[in-house]
Design a protein around this motif. Structure first.
Motif, PDB file in Angstrom:
ATOM      1  N   LEU A   1      55.689  26.682  15.420  1.00 60.96           N
ATOM      2  CA  LEU A   1      55.379  27.877  14.632  1.00 60.96           C
ATOM      3  C   LEU A   1      54.117  28.510  15.191  1.00 60.96           C
ATOM      4  CD1 LEU A   1      55.590  28.364  10.829  1.00 60.96           C
ATOM      5  CD2 LEU A   1      53.344  28.671  11.893  1.00 60.96           C
ATOM      6  N   ALA A   2      54.027  29.838  15.109  1.00 59.07           N
ATOM      7  CA  ALA A   2      52.838  30.545  15.585  1.00 59.07           C
ATOM      8  C   ALA A   2      52.211  31.347  14.442  1.00 59.07           C
ATOM      9  CB  ALA A   2      53.190  31.482  16.738  1.00 59.07           C
ATOM     10  N   ILE A   3      50.888  31.301  14.385  1.00 59.87           N
ATOM     11  CA  ILE A   3      50.120  32.108  13.422  1.00 59.87           C
ATOM     12  C   ILE A   3      49.230  33.030  14.235  1.00 59.87           C
ATOM     13  CG2 ILE A   3      48.462  32.079  11.526  1.00 59.87           C
ATOM     14  CD1 ILE A   3      49.349  29.223  10.917  1.00 59.87           C
ATOM     15  N   LEU A   4      49.350  34.336  14.027  1.00 57.14           N
ATOM     16  CA  LEU A   4      48.657  35.301  14.866  1.00 57.14           C
ATOM     17  C   LEU A   4      47.813  36.258  14.037  1.00 57.14           C
ATOM     18  CD1 LEU A   4      51.722  36.345  17.081  1.00 57.14           C
ATOM     19  CD2 LEU A   4      50.107  34.487  17.520  1.00 57.14           C
ATOM     20  N   ASP A   5      46.548  36.374  14.406  1.00 58.00           N
ATOM     21  CA  ASP A   5      45.737  37.458  13.866  1.00 58.00           C
ATOM     22  C   ASP A   5      46.154  38.743  14.591  1.00 58.00           C
ATOM     23  OD1 ASP A   5      43.637  38.545  12.267  1.00 58.00           O
ATOM     24  OD2 ASP A   5      42.407  38.678  14.074  1.00 58.00           O
ATOM     25  N   ILE A   6      45.987  39.877  13.948  1.00 55.46           N
ATOM     26  CA  ILE A   6      46.393  41.135  14.589  1.00 55.46           C
ATOM     27  C   ILE A   6      45.299  41.667  15.507  1.00 55.46           C
ATOM     28  CG2 ILE A   6      46.970  43.567  14.172  1.00 55.46           C
ATOM     29  CD1 ILE A   6      48.487  42.682  11.704  1.00 55.46           C
ATOM     30  N   MET A   7      44.064  41.712  15.002  1.00 54.86           N
ATOM     31  CA  MET A   7      42.961  42.277  15.787  1.00 54.86           C
ATOM     32  C   MET A   7      42.398  41.222  16.730  1.00 54.86           C
ATOM     33  SD  MET A   7      42.965  45.338  14.725  1.00 54.86           S
ATOM     34  CE  MET A   7      41.424  46.005  15.361  1.00 54.86           C
ATOM     35  N   LEU A   8      42.817  41.301  17.993  1.00 58.60           N
ATOM     36  CA  LEU A   8      42.392  40.339  18.998  1.00 58.60           C
ATOM     37  C   LEU A   8      41.892  41.069  20.239  1.00 58.60           C
ATOM     38  CD1 LEU A   8      45.471  37.925  18.818  1.00 58.60           C
ATOM     39  CD2 LEU A   8      43.157  37.376  18.021  1.00 58.60           C
ATOM     40  N   PRO A   9      41.034  40.438  21.020  1.00 57.71           N
ATOM     41  CA  PRO A   9      40.628  41.049  22.292  1.00 57.71           C
ATOM     42  C   PRO A   9      41.802  41.058  23.269  1.00 57.71           C
ATOM     43  CG  PRO A   9      39.785  38.805  22.124  1.00 57.71           C
ATOM     44  CD  PRO A   9      40.385  39.134  20.792  1.00 57.71           C
ATOM     45  N   GLY A  10      41.927  42.106  24.040  1.00 62.10           N
ATOM     46  CA  GLY A  10      43.059  42.205  24.976  1.00 62.10           C
ATOM     47  C   GLY A  10      44.306  42.577  24.211  1.00 62.10           C
ATOM     48  N   LEU A  11      45.373  41.815  24.400  1.00 67.54           N
ATOM     49  CA  LEU A  11      46.613  42.078  23.676  1.00 67.54           C
ATOM     50  C   LEU A  11      46.418  41.814  22.186  1.00 67.54           C
ATOM     51  CD1 LEU A  11      49.357  40.414  25.928  1.00 67.54           C
ATOM     52  CD2 LEU A  11      48.950  42.858  25.599  1.00 67.54           C
ATOM     53  N   ASP A  12      46.898  42.755  21.332  1.00 64.76           N
ATOM     54  CA  ASP A  12      46.786  42.514  19.897  1.00 64.76           C
ATOM     55  C   ASP A  12      47.890  41.576  19.428  1.00 64.76           C
ATOM     56  OD1 ASP A  12      49.118  44.027  19.731  1.00 64.76           O
ATOM     57  OD2 ASP A  12      48.156  45.776  18.856  1.00 64.76           O
ATOM     58  N   GLY A  13      47.804  41.167  18.168  1.00 65.64           N
ATOM     59  CA  GLY A  13      48.757  40.209  17.630  1.00 65.64           C
ATOM     60  C   GLY A  13      50.191  40.701  17.651  1.00 65.64           C
ATOM     61  N   PHE A  14      50.385  42.014  17.437  1.00 68.60           N
ATOM     62  CA  PHE A  14      51.733  42.572  17.481  1.00 68.60           C
ATOM     63  C   PHE A  14      52.353  42.351  18.869  1.00 68.60           C
ATOM     64  CE2 PHE A  14      50.252  45.824  14.158  1.00 68.60           C
ATOM     65  CZ  PHE A  14      50.722  45.050  13.107  1.00 68.60           C
TER      66      PHE A  14
END
Length: 222
Positions: A46-59
């Motif tokens: 399973l993956a948990i992703l924040d949206i606001m990230l440096p470089g590629l965003d979570g989307f």
């Protein structure tokens, strides 16, 4: 022990979530960006992703994960609670949690997704349908006949199965299956759902597999 890939660049939140999940017995691989994604994704449950990230965003990272392996469930974490952000996240992800959140809520959502995606190895039943989640062969349990779908019908039903029990908007469905922006008034989705119902429903005039959620969209409920 389930292995979770967690991508979050805020140190305080990342440390807290990692500690909570580890304490519950999960193996957590915490990254602060998507740069090492390919190295980490192979045996993830399973993956948990924040949206606001440096470089590629979570989307962008989430869409990349689904291209690598669509059977990895994804939870999006974000302080952004706007409907537009949730719809974009749920066009490919399996859940969307807004910050702040209680760790017990996150763990409950993780367990629901792990149980749901565990079934992908076996057979699942939806109404009178039996679906082999390895081959996506669909059988009518009452007649033992296999139901054959065309390309787009197959893609559409597969999208529903990936989002079992979720209410999906017309926009989510169209963009998820056709990979194009939905234009209000376009009848393409409605026509394909009608044809799909003719294949899989016992009574297409009174569908029970693909529910119409008035004013919102559709749902396949298990």
């Amino acid at each position: 022990m389930a292995k979770i890939l967690y991508i979050e660049d805020e140190q305080e939140i990342g440390s807290w979530v990692t500690a909570e999940l580890t304490d519950k017995g999960y193996e957590v691989s915490w990254l602060t960006s998507g740069e090492q994604l390919e190295e980490q994704i192979a045996d993830v449950d399973l993956a948990i992703l924040d949206i606001m990230l440096p470089g590629l965003d979570g989307f962008s990272i989430g869409k990349r994960i689904k291209k690598i392996n669509q059977d990895i469930p994804i939870i999006m974490l974000s302080a952004r609670s706007a409907v537009e952000d949730k719809l974009e996240g749920l066009s490919f992800a399996d859940d969307y949690v807004t910050k702040p959140f209680h760790p017990d809520e996150l763990i409950a959502r993780i367990e629901v997704l792990l149980r749901r995606f565990q079934k992908h190895e076996d057979m699942i039943e939806v109404g009178h349908l039996q679906i082999d989640m390895k081959t996506l062969a669909i059988t009518n349990k009452n007649t033992q006949e296999e139901i054959l779908l065309t390309g787009k019908q197959f893609q559409l039903f597969q999208y529903f199965l990936r989002h079992l029990n979720q209410i999906l908007t017309k926009e989510q469905l169209y963009e998820g299956v056709w990979d194009e922006q939905f234009i209000e008034g376009d009848k393409t989705l409605m026509v394909h759902i009608r044809y799909l119902r003719e294949k899989i429903e016992e009574n297409p005039a009174k569908p029970v597999i693909i529910e119409t959620i008035r004013g919102i969209g559709y749902r396949v409920k298990q």
